[in-house]
Design a protein around this motif. Structure first.
Motif, PDB file in Angstrom:
ATOM      1  N   ALA A   5     -57.362  17.595  52.935  1.00 38.00           N
ATOM      2  CA  ALA A   5     -58.141  18.455  54.212  1.00 38.00           C
ATOM      3  C   ALA A   5     -58.733  17.397  55.164  1.00 38.00           C
ATOM      4  O   ALA A   5     -58.554  17.569  56.346  1.00 38.00           O
ATOM      5  CB  ALA A   5     -59.044  19.219  53.237  1.00 38.00           C
ATOM      6  N   ALA A   6     -59.286  16.343  54.531  1.00 36.44           N
ATOM      7  CA  ALA A   6     -59.914  15.225  55.395  1.00 36.44           C
ATOM      8  C   ALA A   6     -58.737  14.982  56.410  1.00 36.44           C
ATOM      9  O   ALA A   6     -59.091  14.583  57.553  1.00 36.44           O
ATOM     10  CB  ALA A   6     -60.492  14.333  54.697  1.00 36.44           C
TER      11      ALA A   6
ATOM     12  N   ARG B 158     -52.238  23.653  57.800  1.00 34.28           N
ATOM     13  CA  ARG B 158     -53.389  24.092  59.119  1.00 34.28           C
ATOM     14  C   ARG B 158     -52.234  24.484  60.152  1.00 34.28           C
ATOM     15  O   ARG B 158     -51.407  23.816  60.460  1.00 34.28           O
ATOM     16  CB  ARG B 158     -54.194  22.908  59.118  1.00 34.28           C
ATOM     17  CG  ARG B 158     -55.081  23.266  60.263  1.00 34.28           C
ATOM     18  CD  ARG B 158     -56.077  22.209  60.384  1.00 34.28           C
ATOM     19  NE  ARG B 158     -57.078  22.532  59.287  1.00 34.28           N
ATOM     20  CZ  ARG B 158     -58.048  21.592  58.828  1.00 34.28           C
ATOM     21  NH1 ARG B 158     -58.218  20.576  59.693  1.00 34.28           N
ATOM     22  NH2 ARG B 158     -58.822  22.145  58.071  1.00 34.28           N
TER      23      ARG B 158
ATOM     24  N   GLU C 220     -56.215  16.379  63.686  1.00 34.92           N
ATOM     25  CA  GLU C 220     -56.719  17.344  64.755  1.00 34.92           C
ATOM     26  C   GLU C 220     -57.667  16.902  65.491  1.00 34.92           C
ATOM     27  O   GLU C 220     -57.526  17.003  66.682  1.00 34.92           O
ATOM     28  CB  GLU C 220     -57.289  18.637  63.978  1.00 34.92           C
ATOM     29  CG  GLU C 220     -57.490  19.760  64.963  1.00 34.92           C
ATOM     30  CD  GLU C 220     -57.916  20.904  64.542  1.00 34.92           C
ATOM     31  OE1 GLU C 220     -57.959  22.144  65.288  1.00 34.92           O
ATOM     32  OE2 GLU C 220     -58.437  21.314  63.172  1.00 34.92           O
ATOM     33  N   SER C 221     -58.691  15.861  65.006  1.00 39.26           N
ATOM     34  CA  SER C 221     -59.547  15.480  66.052  1.00 39.26           C
ATOM     35  C   SER C 221     -58.890  14.308  66.576  1.00 39.26           C
ATOM     36  O   SER C 221     -59.471  13.994  67.931  1.00 39.26           O
ATOM     37  CB  SER C 221     -60.577  14.720  65.233  1.00 39.26           C
ATOM     38  OG  SER C 221     -60.017  13.533  64.737  1.00 39.26           O
TER      39      SER C 221
ATOM     40  N   ARG D 210     -57.898  17.289  59.147  1.00 38.21           N
ATOM     41  CA  ARG D 210     -59.157  17.216  60.281  1.00 38.21           C
ATOM     42  C   ARG D 210     -59.312  15.847  61.043  1.00 38.21           C
ATOM     43  O   ARG D 210     -59.268  16.145  62.424  1.00 38.21           O
ATOM     44  CB  ARG D 210     -60.414  17.462  59.416  1.00 38.21           C
ATOM     45  CG  ARG D 210     -60.777  18.750  58.824  1.00 38.21           C
ATOM     46  CD  ARG D 210     -62.266  18.762  58.561  1.00 38.21           C
ATOM     47  NE  ARG D 210     -62.692  17.804  57.304  1.00 38.21           N
ATOM     48  CZ  ARG D 210     -62.255  18.043  56.182  1.00 38.21           C
ATOM     49  NH1 ARG D 210     -61.737  19.169  55.723  1.00 38.21           N
ATOM     50  NH2 ARG D 210     -62.789  16.833  55.284  1.00 38.21           N
ATOM     51  N   ARG D 211     -58.742  14.842  60.522  1.00 36.18           N
ATOM     52  CA  ARG D 211     -58.629  13.681  61.245  1.00 36.18           C
ATOM     53  C   ARG D 211     -57.283  13.728  62.274  1.00 36.18           C
ATOM     54  O   ARG D 211     -57.630  13.233  63.290  1.00 36.18           O
ATOM     55  CB  ARG D 211     -58.350  12.470  60.046  1.00 36.18           C
ATOM     56  CG  ARG D 211     -58.764  11.186  60.750  1.00 36.18           C
ATOM     57  CD  ARG D 211     -58.659  10.223  59.457  1.00 36.18           C
ATOM     58  NE  ARG D 211     -58.799   8.659  60.042  1.00 36.18           N
ATOM     59  CZ  ARG D 211     -58.765   7.727  59.568  1.00 36.18           C
ATOM     60  NH1 ARG D 211     -58.806   7.759  58.297  1.00 36.18           N
ATOM     61  NH2 ARG D 211     -58.788   6.517  60.103  1.00 36.18           N
TER      62      ARG D 211
END
Length: 150
Positions: A130-131, A26, A137-138, A134-135
Motif C-alpha cells: 500500500a505504501a 489501485r 501515485e505521489s 501511494r509512493r
C-alpha cells in the motif's frame, strides 16, 4: 470461445499460486504511458534502495537489487509493457498495469520469499505494498483541477 487475460488478472492468478502473497490494487488518475515507466523503474518500492540492470533479452530481465538494509538480490524474470514478474531466492516482485477509462489500474504483489517454496512471508506485506502504491501515485505529474463553477 477464447478470452484474453489482461495483466492485472494475470498478476492475481500468479499471486494466488504463492502462499502468503497479497495483491494491492489501485486506479491512478494518469494515462498508462505515464504510469508504466515509473512502475517499471522499480524505485518506488520502499524496500529497494538501488537497482542495476544486468541483462535483458527480449522480455527477460535480470537485475541486481540492494535493499535499504544493505541486502542484495539477483532478480530474474519478465518485464514488458504492463507486466513485470521478478524473483530471486529470497525476494518476489510482481507489478501489473492496464489502461482504464479513469486512468491506469495497477496491481502490486511481492515480499520476502521462503526459499524453495512458492510462498512469501505475509508479515507486513500489505502495508508495504500500500505504501508503494501511494509512493508511485505521489510521483505522477499533478493533474490540473477543474474550476469550481459555483
Amino acid at each position: 470461445m477464447s478470452r484474453e487475460i489482461d495483466d492485472i488478472h494475470r498478476l492475481r492468478i500468479m499471486a494466488a499460486g504463492v502462499r502468503g502473497a497479497t495483491v494491492v490494487e489501485r486506479t491512478l488518475p494518469a494515462p498508462f504511458e505515464e504510469v508504466w515507466p515509473l512502475m517499471s523503474a522499480l524505485d518506488f518500492l520502499p524496500d529497494l534502495h538501488h537497482t542495476r540492470l544486468l541483462h535483458t533479452e527480449g522480455d527477460r530481465i535480470e537485475l541486481l537489487a540492494r535493499s535499504k538494509y544493505g541486502f542484495r538480490a539477483r532478480l530474474r524474470g519478465y518485464r514488458r509493457p504492463g507486466w513485470c514478474w521478478l524473483q530471486s531466492r529470497f525476494l518476489l516482485v510482481g507489478l501489473a498495469a492496464a489502461p482504464v477509462p479513469e486512468g491506469t489500474r495497477i496491481a502490486l504483489t511481492g515480499g520476502v520469499r521462503v526459499p524453495t517454496r512458492a510462498a512469501v512471508l505475509p508479515f507486513g506485506t500489505q502495508p508495504e505494498l500500500a505504501a508503494a502504491a501511494r509512493r508511485l501515485e505521489s510521483r505522477l505529474a499533478p493533474r490540473p483541477s477543474l474550476p469550481d463553477l459555483a
